[in-house]
Design an enzyme around this catalytic site. Sequence first.
Site, PDB file in Angstrom:
ATOM      1  CG  HIS A  78      -2.012  -1.252   1.122  1.00  0.00           C
ATOM      2  ND1 HIS A  78      -2.635  -1.284   2.205  1.00  0.00           N
ATOM      3  CD2 HIS A  78      -2.209  -1.880   0.296  1.00  0.00           C
ATOM      4  CE1 HIS A  78      -3.520  -2.458   2.053  1.00  0.00           C
ATOM      5  NE2 HIS A  78      -3.118  -2.806   0.689  1.00  0.00           N
ATOM      6  CG  HIS A 234      -7.705  -3.083  -2.142  1.00  0.00           C
ATOM      7  ND1 HIS A 234      -7.168  -2.236  -1.348  1.00  0.00           N
ATOM      8  CD2 HIS A 234      -6.836  -4.118  -2.061  1.00  0.00           C
ATOM      9  CE1 HIS A 234      -6.111  -2.330  -0.657  1.00  0.00           C
ATOM     10  NE2 HIS A 234      -5.883  -3.802  -0.873  1.00  0.00           N
ATOM     11  CG  ASP A 238      -3.185  -5.262  -3.286  1.00  0.00           C
ATOM     12  OD1 ASP A 238      -3.116  -4.128  -2.677  1.00  0.00           O
ATOM     13  OD2 ASP A 238      -4.171  -5.945  -2.871  1.00  0.00           O
ATOM     14  CG  HIS A 350      17.682 -19.594   1.975  1.00  0.00           C
ATOM     15  ND1 HIS A 350      18.524 -18.384   1.889  1.00  0.00           N
ATOM     16  CD2 HIS A 350      16.990 -19.352   3.254  1.00  0.00           C
ATOM     17  CE1 HIS A 350      18.569 -17.925   3.246  1.00  0.00           C
ATOM     18  NE2 HIS A 350      17.369 -18.384   3.919  1.00  0.00           N
ATOM     19  CB  ILE A 356      21.903 -14.968   1.726  1.00  0.00           C
ATOM     20  CG1 ILE A 356      21.709 -13.546   0.907  1.00  0.00           C
ATOM     21  CG2 ILE A 356      22.418 -14.635   3.148  1.00  0.00           C
ATOM     22  CD1 ILE A 356      21.156 -12.577   1.600  1.00  0.00           C
ATOM     23  N   GLY A 359      21.296 -18.624   7.858  1.00  0.00           N
ATOM     24  CA  GLY A 359      22.062 -18.431   9.139  1.00  0.00           C
ATOM     25  C   GLY A 359      21.988 -19.812   9.839  1.00  0.00           C
ATOM     26  CB  VAL A 360      19.484 -22.598  10.649  1.00  0.00           C
ATOM     27  CG1 VAL A 360      18.694 -21.762  11.295  1.00  0.00           C
ATOM     28  CG2 VAL A 360      19.033 -22.701   9.006  1.00  0.00           C
ATOM     29  CD  GLU A 364      24.228 -29.332  11.171  1.00  0.00           C
ATOM     30  OE1 GLU A 364      24.998 -30.863  11.189  1.00  0.00           O
ATOM     31  OE2 GLU A 364      23.740 -29.065  12.247  1.00  0.00           O
TER      32      GLU A 364
END
Length: 446
Positions: A78, A234, A238, A350, A356, A359-360, A364
């Site tokens: 919006h 509307h 959008d 991803h 990128i 991060g997880v 690991e």
Amino acid sequence: MLNQQTLNRPASFSGAGLHSGNRVNMTILPAPANSGVRFRRVDLEGKPEIEARVENVGETARSTTLAKGNVKVHTVEHVLAALAGYGIDNAVIELDANEPPIADGSSREFCKIISDAGLSPQAEKREPYVPTEPIELRMGETTMTLFPDDAFKITCTSADKQGRFTQFYSTEITPKSWEKELSHARTFCFYEEIEFLFKNGLIKGGSLENAVVIRDDAVLTTEPLRYPEEFVRHKMLDIVGDLSLLGRPIHGHVIAVKPSHTANCEFVRHIAAQMNKPLRAAQTFAPPPPKVAAPETPPAEGGAMTIEEIMKLLPHRYPFLMVDRVLKMDGTKIVGIKNITMNEAYFLGHFPGHPIMPGVLQLEAMAQVAGLLMMKHAQEERQLAYFMSAEDVKWRKPVVPGDVLVIEIEMTKTRGKICKAKGVCKVGSETVSEANVTFMLLAEPQ
């Protein structure tokens, strides 16, 4: 308008976010030419920014969410529509929460503050994109087509799955027509959707003050409909906001049937693909670029391990083996590396187009390198290090293809079969992530 524009002065608005329900303060700031539109999260450390580009689209369920690393901004369409509708090319949108205020569910309040601030022409020329041929997207019940045109036009038909409230509208988008014909159209939903949205943590800030609810053939609203075709208008609002994620104005005629945020953003990707064709062709026939030195890998020292030796200790295999080599292991310390390439399996899903390393997976990688150290210290053979917990986890900088992730682990405490370690991941000399990890050593299952 031949030249780029920004705001003449800052414009501010405060209110609740639609999906989060949190109160948020928003300020739209002038920005230099050719800088585009970006969101700035002033509530987060470092005030991270996310460019309003389709490459940064993260989620499109009921609204458009931008994401970069761990930073997100929800429901951006919006306010982006308000900027695009007025022909504003460059701006910084500062937020102290994770989504702009919903206001009354339309772009009307954003138009008011932008009008009050005024527009400032810039010396640099605007370069609208004119499609070279029609572009079409078919996605489920949605069809979207873009034809070349001298102006920006939208023709749209909307309806729900049962064909209720089918509406049609068409207009050329200019600053005047945008403000008069589209900007006041409010968001809407069907009554039977509300329970699902609440259960999924959405519309916590929703009410009849900022949305129109359709129940059977009745329209629930605190005021009369603002347009006879408010629902389709509307949808067009959008589209204006989502298509601005191309990063350039469009000269073309968009014809849309049953659009959605998901389809809008995928349509932008189709347009971007056509827009970038000449660039890709030029790169194909251009002379090769000068060679760039590969990322430097630290030299191996005592206790180094090859991938073959690592695989004898770790049970992990492709695509979940997060360490390629051990450079050294000395007492309570170990250093491993992971070469980040574009071939990593997780780049398929991803942030496609903006790779990128999650991060997880850096966490690991720390866990696997720490596990190697723990197992080397184990007195019994055929032990496995089971990851128990991670504390004080911090992700500081993005890791991208071409980087060499250096994983440094130091054992800080051992008690029986429980081990604690401090992990740090670096690219070059910069720390990109860190954590304290805890393991338990157990016999390998037979």
